[in-house]
Write a protein that holds these residues in place. Structure first.
Motif, short mmCIF file in Angstrom:
data_model
loop_
_atom_site.label_atom_id
_atom_site.label_comp_id
_atom_site.label_asym_id
_atom_site.label_seq_id
_atom_site.Cartn_x
_atom_site.Cartn_y
_atom_site.Cartn_z
N VAL A 257 0.84 -1.20 0.00
CA VAL A 257 0.00 0.00 0.00
C VAL A 257 0.87 1.26 0.00
O VAL A 257 0.63 2.21 -0.76
CB VAL A 257 -0.94 0.00 1.22
N ALA A 258 1.91 1.27 0.85
CA ALA A 258 2.78 2.44 0.95
C ALA A 258 3.52 2.70 -0.36
O ALA A 258 3.57 3.86 -0.84
CB ALA A 258 3.79 2.24 2.08
N LEU B 122 4.82 11.81 5.63
CA LEU B 122 5.52 11.59 6.90
C LEU B 122 4.90 10.42 7.64
O LEU B 122 5.61 9.56 8.19
CB LEU B 122 5.47 12.86 7.75
N VAL B 123 3.58 10.36 7.65
CA VAL B 123 2.87 9.24 8.31
C VAL B 123 3.18 7.94 7.59
O VAL B 123 3.45 6.90 8.22
CB VAL B 123 1.35 9.50 8.32
N VAL B 124 3.15 7.96 6.26
CA VAL B 124 3.43 6.75 5.47
C VAL B 124 4.86 6.27 5.73
O VAL B 124 5.09 5.07 5.94
CB VAL B 124 3.23 7.02 3.97
N VAL C 72 11.55 4.73 15.79
CA VAL C 72 11.48 5.04 14.36
C VAL C 72 10.30 5.96 14.06
O VAL C 72 10.35 6.80 13.14
CB VAL C 72 11.37 3.73 13.54
N LEU C 73 9.22 5.82 14.85
CA LEU C 73 8.03 6.65 14.65
C LEU C 73 8.31 8.14 14.89
O LEU C 73 7.52 9.00 14.50
CB LEU C 73 6.90 6.18 15.57
N PHE C 74 9.42 8.42 15.54
CA PHE C 74 9.77 9.81 15.85
C PHE C 74 11.04 10.27 15.13
O PHE C 74 11.25 11.48 14.96
CB PHE C 74 9.97 9.98 17.37
N LEU C 75 11.87 9.31 14.72
CA LEU C 75 13.17 9.67 14.16
C LEU C 75 13.18 9.75 12.63
O LEU C 75 13.97 10.50 12.06
CB LEU C 75 14.22 8.64 14.61
N VAL C 76 12.33 8.96 11.97
CA VAL C 76 12.29 8.98 10.50
C VAL C 76 11.53 10.21 10.03
O VAL C 76 10.47 10.56 10.56
CB VAL C 76 11.63 7.70 9.95
#
Length: 339
Positions: A72-73, A88-90, A154-158
């Motif tokens: 999907v991404a 950013l969410v993806v 990763v949810l905060f660093l990427v």
């Protein structure tokens, strides 16, 4: 130096990134179908009702979910325009799932190695015989904690860039992020390497010198052939994981030590950028090639897969022949009516 910079500025990195995502789409669908097929084989046949294959089911289900998210991404990124906030969410969701999938796969292989060690080298261990389920359950819980602990940051660093929303990166590689990348490498690469190497090393030494009491050397070797072949299969698969993922962790360590982001690496030149992307890709495709590794090296899985594929082929062939027969009969009846 100026010539190199001028050449680097003429390269359309956005187009390269889009092509990479577009090329990844069919591979994710292949990963979905092969993992579902592999899971079906493990569930369908009683021969796989063993601890090792029960553990593998967890890894396969994780790979299926990861491939679905990745498909999907990649489709969204490659075929549609998404805003900075949406991308950013993806990017964070996809990166999170890739870390989860890899962590589940490699740590499951570690648990399998530990289980095989106790089953072969220490089969009379009273602790393992009495508390096997609790012990494996504890290891699974520990692996879940380690994997989630490695994935949540990763949810905060990427991040993605406003002028290049399709390019995933670690921005501001400073002390905190450097420590994270080093700890991440230790937790999901160095420690698994040690566990797998020590476990299978001791198994190999033990099986090389072991002869079952009361059996001749020849009979003992014959009886251990299946065990040796199975252990060899697990070693090949674990080795493939570690070898294919090493470039990725080497890149992580390089980013941590030099404190450069991927975009800064890209500015050094196309070669450095492509090597970094390739290192990430080799680890990202692990959830796609996992079932292929088992089909290649596990004779039991390969045999059952051939049986099912042959049945599918014969069914399709019969339907085609049936349809052809119907078409011929209808055509013949129409000709006879005209005559």
């Amino acid at each position: 130096m100026n010539v190199s910079n001028d050449f680097n500025n003429t390269i359309d990195y956005k187009a390269i990134t889009s092509y990479v995502y577009a090329a990844a789409v069919p591979f994710t669908f292949i990963g979905i179908f092969t993992n579902i097929f592999f899971l079906y084989i493990l569930i369908k046949h009683e021969i796989f009702a063993k601890t090792t294959y029960y553990l593998l089911r967890i890894s396969v289900m994780s790979d299926i979910i990861c491939n679905l998210v990745a498909a999907v991404a990649y489709l969204l990124i490659a075929t549609t325009y998404v805003s900075y906030s949406e991308d950013l969410v993806v990017s964070r969701t996809l990166s999170f799932m890739l870390v989860i999938s890899y962590g589940v796969s490699i740590l499951t292989l570690c648990i399998i190695a530990i289980d095989r060690y106790f089953a072969i080298v220490r089969p009379l261990s009273s602790f393992y015989r009495r508390h096997k389920r609790q012990f494996l359950g504890g290891l699974l819980a520990l692996c879940a904690i380690v994997t989630i602990g490695a994935a949540v940051p990763v949810l905060f660093l990427v991040v993605v860039y406003p002028d290049d929303t399709k390019f995933f990166d670690f921005i501001n590689v400073r002390t905190g992020l450097s420590y994270y990348l080093i700890l991440y490498t230790i937790a999901l690469y160095i420690i698994p390497v040690l566990i797998i190497t020590i476990s299978y090393g001791r198994i190999i030494i033990y099986m090389k010198n072991y002869v079952r009491p009361g059996a001749s050397v020849a009979n003992g070797d014959k009886e251990n052939d299946k065990k040796k072949k199975f252990i060899r299969t697990l070693i090949f698969i674990a080795s493939a994981h570690l070898l294919l993922s090493w470039p990725f962790f080497a890149t992580c360590l390089g980013l941590a030590i030099t404190r450069r982001s991927l975009r800064q690496v890209r500015q050094l030149g196309l070669v450095y950028y492509l090597l970094a992307i390739l290192s990430f890709a080799t680890t990202g495709i692990m959830n796609i090639i996992n079932p292929l590794l088992y089909l290649k090296f596990d004779s039991s899985v390969r045999l059952k897969a051939k049986i099912h594929l042959s049945a599918i082929y014969n069914t399709i062939k019969c339907r085609i022949l049936t349809n052809d027969t119907r078409i011929i009969s209808i055509s013949s009846s129409r000709k006879s009516d005209i005559a």
